[in-house]
Motif scaffolding. Sequence first.
Motif, PDB file in Angstrom:
ATOM      1  N   ILE A  28       0.835  -1.206   0.000  1.00 16.42           N
ATOM      2  CA  ILE A  28       0.000   0.000   0.000  1.00 16.42           C
ATOM      3  C   ILE A  28       0.867   1.253   0.000  1.00 16.42           C
ATOM      4  N   LEU A  33      -3.439  -0.904  -3.837  1.00 12.42           N
ATOM      5  CA  LEU A  33      -4.478  -1.049  -2.822  1.00 12.42           C
ATOM      6  C   LEU A  33      -5.394  -2.228  -3.151  1.00 12.42           C
ATOM      7  N   GLU A  57       0.759   3.264 -15.730  1.00 16.12           N
ATOM      8  CA  GLU A  57       2.124   3.780 -15.785  1.00 16.12           C
ATOM      9  C   GLU A  57       3.137   3.131 -14.863  1.00 16.12           C
ATOM     10  N   THR A  58       2.691   2.433 -13.832  1.00 15.51           N
ATOM     11  CA  THR A  58       3.667   2.004 -12.845  1.00 15.51           C
ATOM     12  C   THR A  58       3.942   0.506 -12.910  1.00 15.51           C
TER      13      THR A  58
ATOM     14  N   TYR B  67       8.193   6.654   1.057  1.00 15.19           N
ATOM     15  CA  TYR B  67       6.886   6.294   0.517  1.00 15.19           C
ATOM     16  C   TYR B  67       5.766   6.732   1.452  1.00 15.19           C
ATOM     17  N   ASN B  68       6.075   6.773   2.744  1.00 15.97           N
ATOM     18  CA  ASN B  68       5.082   7.219   3.725  1.00 15.97           C
ATOM     19  C   ASN B  68       5.857   7.742   4.919  1.00 15.97           C
ATOM     20  N   GLN B 102       4.568  10.839 -13.182  1.00  9.40           N
ATOM     21  CA  GLN B 102       4.382   9.472 -13.678  1.00  9.40           C
ATOM     22  C   GLN B 102       3.761   8.550 -12.617  1.00  9.40           C
ATOM     23  N   ARG B 103       3.861   8.942 -11.353  1.00 13.80           N
ATOM     24  CA  ARG B 103       3.234   8.161 -10.277  1.00 13.80           C
ATOM     25  C   ARG B 103       2.418   9.132  -9.427  1.00 13.80           C
ATOM     26  N   ALA B 106       0.066   7.901  -6.316  1.00 12.41           N
ATOM     27  CA  ALA B 106       0.788   7.398  -5.155  1.00 12.41           C
ATOM     28  C   ALA B 106       1.570   8.515  -4.477  1.00 12.41           C
ATOM     29  N   THR B 212      -1.582   1.189   8.872  1.00  9.97           N
ATOM     30  CA  THR B 212      -1.712   0.837   7.454  1.00  9.97           C
ATOM     31  C   THR B 212      -3.039   1.334   6.899  1.00  9.97           C
ATOM     32  N   ASP B 213      -4.075   1.293   7.726  1.00 10.39           N
ATOM     33  CA  ASP B 213      -5.363   1.810   7.268  1.00 10.39           C
ATOM     34  C   ASP B 213      -5.272   3.293   6.930  1.00 10.39           C
ATOM     35  N   ILE B 215      -2.554   4.879   5.887  1.00 12.33           N
ATOM     36  CA  ILE B 215      -1.828   5.027   4.621  1.00 12.33           C
ATOM     37  C   ILE B 215      -2.777   4.739   3.457  1.00 12.33           C
ATOM     38  N   ASN B 216      -3.548   3.689   3.614  1.00 16.43           N
ATOM     39  CA  ASN B 216      -4.538   3.322   2.608  1.00 16.43           C
ATOM     40  C   ASN B 216      -5.513   4.488   2.368  1.00 16.43           C
ATOM     41  N   HIS B 219      -4.099   7.208   0.245  1.00 17.43           N
ATOM     42  CA  HIS B 219      -4.094   6.851  -1.176  1.00 17.43           C
ATOM     43  C   HIS B 219      -5.472   7.039  -1.799  1.00 17.43           C
ATOM     44  N   ARG B 223      -6.615   9.779  -4.793  1.00 16.64           N
ATOM     45  CA  ARG B 223      -7.357   9.470  -6.019  1.00 16.64           C
ATOM     46  C   ARG B 223      -8.578  10.377  -6.147  1.00 16.64           C
ATOM     47  N   ARG B 231      -4.384  11.494 -16.681  1.00 17.01           N
ATOM     48  CA  ARG B 231      -3.132  10.804 -16.322  1.00 17.01           C
ATOM     49  C   ARG B 231      -2.065  11.107 -17.372  1.00 17.01           C
ATOM     50  N   PRO B 232      -0.828  10.873 -17.023  1.00 14.46           N
ATOM     51  CA  PRO B 232       0.234  11.052 -18.004  1.00 14.46           C
ATOM     52  C   PRO B 232      -0.020  10.166 -19.223  1.00 14.46           C
TER      53      PRO B 232
END
Lengths: 79, 659
Positions: A28, A33, A57-58, B67-68, B102-103, B106, B212-213, B215-216, B219, B223, B231-232
């Motif tokens: 995650i 996800l 893309e990833t 990443y987090n 590109q990402r 995330a 973790t919840d 972080i989820n 994300h 979105r 998107r690219p």
Amino acid sequence: MTLNDIKVGDTVCLDDFSHNQSVYFKLISLGLLPGDQVIVMGRAPFGGPISIKHGSETFFALRRSEALKVQVKTSTKAL
Amino acid sequence: MLQQTAATLLLIGFPNAGKSTFFNLLTGGNRKVSNYSGVTVDMGRADIKSDSDGGIKLKLVDLPGIYNLVPASLDEGVTVKALLNLEGKDGAQKVLMLLDWQRIEASMSLALAVKDIVGSDNIAIVINKDDSAEIDPARRSELEKKLGCRVLPLSALNASPKTVEAFIRGLDLSSQVEPVKKLQITKEALEFLPAGDHSARLAVIDDTKSITDLINWYHQKARDVLGSLSRPNDEKSRLTQKIDRIVLNPWLGGIIFAAIFYFIFDAIYSWAGPAMDLAEGVVVGMGDFVGNYLPEGHFKSLIVDGIFGGVGGVVVFLPQIMALFFLLSLLEQSGYVARAAVVTDRIMGVFGLNGKAFLPYMSGFACAIPGIMATRTIPNPRERYATLMTLPLITCSARLPVYILLIGTFVPATTVLGIFNAQTLSFFFLYFLGSIAALVIAKILRLSYFKGETGNFIIDLPLYQRPSVKTAFIQSWKKGKTFLTKAGTIILGLSILIWLLSTFPSANPELLEGKTPEQQAGISLEQSMLGTMGRTIEPVIKPIGMDWKIGVGMLVAFGARELFVSAMGTIYSLGDVDEESTPLRDKLMAETWSDTGAPVFTLATAWAILIFFVFSLQCTSTLAILRRETGGWKIPMIMFTYMGLLAYGGAYIAYNLLS
């Protein structure tokens, strides 16, 4: 069914895999996800890593031992 | 009221989002940039270069990618520590979140998480890799409205520093970044943060699931925020897919991997060879030219034998060093290196290592020091130590001069199996031997002292990009400069010392009477301080085929490996009585044992030296960095000992097999 069972070229949906916290945490963090679609792009020989594409893309690669811990289900919608 | 004179900005974002490229763009710095995750493992600070006077000074801090906000390795700890200002130093005035177009989904989640901790007033967002300007002004203002902070889309590879500076100066930089909320982390994450009471800024949570919840949730929210934002385009993605189908192909992948590395070694040999011959000619010519103007005596000997012989002997390897770094930079920028980690992961797994260990090992081909630093990205401490303790076995660029000198002189340039060059193959073999030894020792460590499960290996594969020749030139030039600086300082100083030790005390004139000039030179050398030292260690090194002169070279090489070449240069220049200077290679071939008259350098002796250099830890800088990274002398001393034993044993076997 786990990610390790998927053939190259097939699209699947990530199922809930939060029971394994260490793999869940890592996936995650990268933005993979539960519910997301991934395509299996390749499998390295001799049990090497599986490479996957997520979204448009990833790209990622993960070890088979990790892939075994990721539950997946067949994708319901086409990409 | 105190007038504000400077403002500090923290650069935070995903690994491989382009933070160091952005940093270099603004500061004119030369932070190493590549196209894979985990290149930056420490903090870099510099002032932003600016033409506008009057404004306050802007300082930029480049941090390792995360990443987090829950650190899972030492390098990620560095970033979280800086964000929360855990060490209570002068804080920052703004956090610049560098997102990766590109990402975007995330990396946006990280921006949202940081925004919640420090508040939206304290951050600004830069979206990098928007190479074809897809984020138009309308989209940009929509984003700014949704996020409540300023947004700047750009492509750090070709953006104008002025535009970026104007953007930064347009931000409110007057208040200090202070967390508005406690950061929730796991107990495990604490070990990657500095010790001390941080309860004001951190909340340690036992329930990993709630973290973790969270972080989820970020994300999902990212979105939502991005929603319909396009998107690219996936042109690059299609190209990446095509290339990966070949380089990650089950059968071709390994062959391509080996071919790329063979090509690099061959290139160092064949392309840089003529450049080296030229450099050698220039050095020898200059030595002769200067020598002609100097009166006979100690001073002339110091200049010609000590400095031209010693330093000149090392400087001629500049083309090879630069060629190596140029090619490595192209490879790293392309995005292939992360694939190489995938191709080699199976092998790494057999030896009990994480596939991620490939990346530090890869840095080790340039120099062990960045490689050792890069092991910070390996989360599991046991795997990290197994990698770190074997890393100096990877053939670094300091071994290049020794390898090229000896292989070029003693291995014939014949063609083997129709297509391979025997010299390139020897070269390849030495690199292979060092790497395989590193893996075997790592396995032994993983089975004994650093026993334990292998951590998980999930790696992001960046999109391929066309490597910038300019960046590669800058990298190679920078390394060339470092090499020349080393030659002009440490190697110069030690060459003079070696010259002094090998010239004084002067030999007793009675001993020299009635001898040819050649014999006289030999006797003087033997009577000198260096000669005495050399003869003391001769019993130890005779079993591996070396005479005392080589022994002295090996001894000084414990300071830095290149010193072997410079010491040989000085010692053999003193013994050389010809009017004309000759390249070191010819001097080595002409050297004979004083008792038997047989050549000192046989193929067996050359290989014994080479094998010794493959294994031995001859680098004081590496020892110093190991002490710092492991917090004591214990690990460096264990490494020094085991590598020394391998070196001696290996050289003994090589010498006896070949003679």
